[in-house]
Design a protein around this motif. Sequence first.
Motif, PDB file in Angstrom:
ATOM      1  N   THR B 105       0.820  -1.207   0.000  1.00  0.00           N
ATOM      2  CA  THR B 105       0.000   0.000   0.000  1.00  0.00           C
ATOM      3  C   THR B 105       0.858   1.261   0.000  1.00  0.00           C
ATOM      4  OG1 THR B 105      -0.072   0.114   2.412  1.00  0.00           O
ATOM      5  CG2 THR B 105      -1.793  -1.176   1.312  1.00  0.00           C
ATOM      6  N   GLY B 106       2.160   1.071   0.199  1.00  0.00           N
ATOM      7  CA  GLY B 106       3.048   2.216   0.194  1.00  0.00           C
ATOM      8  C   GLY B 106       3.036   3.022   1.462  1.00  0.00           C
ATOM      9  N   LEU B 107       2.549   2.465   2.553  1.00  0.00           N
ATOM     10  CA  LEU B 107       2.607   3.138   3.843  1.00  0.00           C
ATOM     11  C   LEU B 107       3.732   2.473   4.629  1.00  0.00           C
ATOM     12  CD1 LEU B 107      -0.369   3.738   6.316  1.00  0.00           C
ATOM     13  CD2 LEU B 107       2.048   4.070   6.773  1.00  0.00           C
ATOM     14  N   PHE B 108       4.896   3.133   4.669  1.00  0.00           N
ATOM     15  CA  PHE B 108       6.093   2.529   5.240  1.00  0.00           C
ATOM     16  C   PHE B 108       6.226   2.950   6.701  1.00  0.00           C
ATOM     17  CE2 PHE B 108       6.654   1.162   1.128  1.00  0.00           C
ATOM     18  CZ  PHE B 108       6.875   2.175   0.216  1.00  0.00           C
ATOM     19  N   ASP B 109       5.813   2.058   7.607  1.00  0.00           N
ATOM     20  CA  ASP B 109       5.755   2.438   9.002  1.00  0.00           C
ATOM     21  C   ASP B 109       7.041   2.173   9.782  1.00  0.00           C
ATOM     22  OD1 ASP B 109       3.461  -0.271  10.021  1.00  0.00           O
ATOM     23  OD2 ASP B 109       5.393  -0.297   8.982  1.00  0.00           O
ATOM     24  N   TYR B 110       7.908   1.333   9.263  1.00  0.00           N
ATOM     25  CA  TYR B 110       9.202   1.103   9.896  1.00  0.00           C
ATOM     26  C   TYR B 110      10.282   1.001   8.830  1.00  0.00           C
ATOM     27  CZ  TYR B 110       6.801   0.170  14.275  1.00  0.00           C
ATOM     28  OH  TYR B 110       6.035   0.289  15.412  1.00  0.00           O
ATOM     29  N   TRP B 111      11.468   1.491   9.190  1.00  0.00           N
ATOM     30  CA  TRP B 111      12.599   1.512   8.264  1.00  0.00           C
ATOM     31  C   TRP B 111      13.844   0.949   8.956  1.00  0.00           C
ATOM     32  CZ3 TRP B 111      12.632   4.717   3.558  1.00  0.00           C
ATOM     33  CH2 TRP B 111      11.381   5.311   3.276  1.00  0.00           C
ATOM     34  N   GLY B 112      14.703   0.304   8.163  1.00  0.00           N
ATOM     35  CA  GLY B 112      16.006  -0.080   8.671  1.00  0.00           C
ATOM     36  C   GLY B 112      16.951   1.107   8.641  1.00  0.00           C
ATOM     37  N   GLN B 113      18.185   0.884   9.054  1.00  0.00           N
ATOM     38  CA  GLN B 113      19.181   1.957   9.085  1.00  0.00           C
ATOM     39  C   GLN B 113      19.921   2.103   7.755  1.00  0.00           C
ATOM     40  OE1 GLN B 113      19.738   4.441  11.371  1.00  0.00           O
ATOM     41  NE2 GLN B 113      17.773   3.620  12.029  1.00  0.00           N
ATOM     42  N   GLY B 114      19.731   1.176   6.859  1.00  0.00           N
ATOM     43  CA  GLY B 114      20.293   1.320   5.523  1.00  0.00           C
ATOM     44  C   GLY B 114      21.651   0.677   5.349  1.00  0.00           C
ATOM     45  N   THR B 115      21.966   0.353   4.086  1.00  0.00           N
ATOM     46  CA  THR B 115      23.274  -0.171   3.719  1.00  0.00           C
ATOM     47  C   THR B 115      23.741   0.571   2.475  1.00  0.00           C
ATOM     48  OG1 THR B 115      24.546  -2.195   3.287  1.00  0.00           O
ATOM     49  CG2 THR B 115      22.341  -2.082   2.307  1.00  0.00           C
ATOM     50  N   LEU B 116      25.000   0.977   2.474  1.00  0.00           N
ATOM     51  CA  LEU B 116      25.532   1.812   1.399  1.00  0.00           C
ATOM     52  C   LEU B 116      26.060   0.960   0.247  1.00  0.00           C
ATOM     53  CD1 LEU B 116      26.412   4.569   0.251  1.00  0.00           C
ATOM     54  CD2 LEU B 116      28.544   4.315   1.576  1.00  0.00           C
ATOM     55  N   VAL B 117      25.594   1.265  -0.935  1.00  0.00           N
ATOM     56  CA  VAL B 117      26.084   0.634  -2.157  1.00  0.00           C
ATOM     57  C   VAL B 117      26.824   1.695  -2.972  1.00  0.00           C
ATOM     58  CG1 VAL B 117      25.416  -0.396  -4.359  1.00  0.00           C
ATOM     59  CG2 VAL B 117      24.276  -1.111  -2.235  1.00  0.00           C
ATOM     60  N   THR B 118      28.052   1.403  -3.326  1.00  0.00           N
ATOM     61  CA  THR B 118      28.848   2.300  -4.156  1.00  0.00           C
ATOM     62  C   THR B 118      29.243   1.569  -5.425  1.00  0.00           C
ATOM     63  OG1 THR B 118      29.761   3.402  -2.195  1.00  0.00           O
ATOM     64  CG2 THR B 118      30.909   3.743  -4.269  1.00  0.00           C
ATOM     65  N   VAL B 119      28.885   2.132  -6.556  1.00  0.00           N
ATOM     66  CA  VAL B 119      29.213   1.517  -7.841  1.00  0.00           C
ATOM     67  C   VAL B 119      30.300   2.350  -8.497  1.00  0.00           C
ATOM     68  CG1 VAL B 119      28.373   0.755 -10.080  1.00  0.00           C
ATOM     69  CG2 VAL B 119      26.873   0.651  -8.067  1.00  0.00           C
ATOM     70  N   SER B 120      31.466   1.753  -8.602  1.00  0.00           N
ATOM     71  CA  SER B 120      32.614   2.480  -9.146  1.00  0.00           C
ATOM     72  C   SER B 120      33.684   1.488  -9.573  1.00  0.00           C
ATOM     73  CB  SER B 120      33.193   3.427  -8.096  1.00  0.00           C
ATOM     74  OG  SER B 120      34.372   4.053  -8.557  1.00  0.00           O
ATOM     75  N   SER B 121      34.447   1.867 -10.593  1.00  0.00           N
ATOM     76  CA  SER B 121      35.556   1.029 -11.031  1.00  0.00           C
ATOM     77  C   SER B 121      36.848   1.446 -10.328  1.00  0.00           C
ATOM     78  CB  SER B 121      35.715   1.129 -12.547  1.00  0.00           C
ATOM     79  OG  SER B 121      35.881   2.472 -12.934  1.00  0.00           O
TER      80      SER B 121
END
Lengths: 109, 121
Positions: B105-121
């Motif tokens: 439904t797109g109602l985001f009631d809880y979130w994690g702290q996140g993980t960083l993705v870096t795309v680079s050569s």
Amino acid sequence: SYVLTQPPSASVAPGQTARIPCGGDNIGSKSVHWYQQKPGQAPVLVVYDDNDRPSGIPERFSGSNSGNTATLTISRVEAGDEADYYCQVWHVSSDHAGVFGGGTKLTVL
Amino acid sequence: EVQLLESGGGLGQPGGSLRLSCVASGFTFSSYALSWVRQAPGKGLEWVSGMSGSGGNTYYADSVRGRFTISRDNSKNTLYLQMNSLRAEDTAVYYCSKDSSGASTGLFDYWGQGTLVTVSS
């Protein structure tokens, strides 16, 4: 695709009322949610379904939604309210998609 | 207490692959839809993909459709995001978010702290 438009910044003095608009085509027909994000932290839901508050969110946070504009209102603003605020809807068309506004940075003067 | 813990981020090569995981606790995992939301450095939030609680329905942003695949293992309380054909513009913090119901439904009631993705050569 559906687009939500927010002003990039807003400012308010402590104790005053902040109003953050979110524009979208006939947004009044959708349920709008608002998230607060402080630097280095994950977003937090502060208003959902236009004008409901999750438990733990102060009554100072409220919302409205009509026509082409939804608005987050923060009454009696405190220094701790300084943050980025994002509006968001779930757009149902040929596919389903989450849509966020570009965010508004609220500065407490 | 609801907790969402992302992992799997890091440095990825352009054209390469990464798999993100999100381990959940504090709620009945299979009863709730989940989504991935990302945030490029200094930018706003962008919804990436969502999946219903049963796993029967999946949704993708146009920017990742055909390259990313969302999945879940309800026996392990884990949500995944398989990211293929990585591009520089995929560089972001990726958040796992819980929906308020089993359908997306797109109602985001809880979130994690996140993980960083870096795309680079």
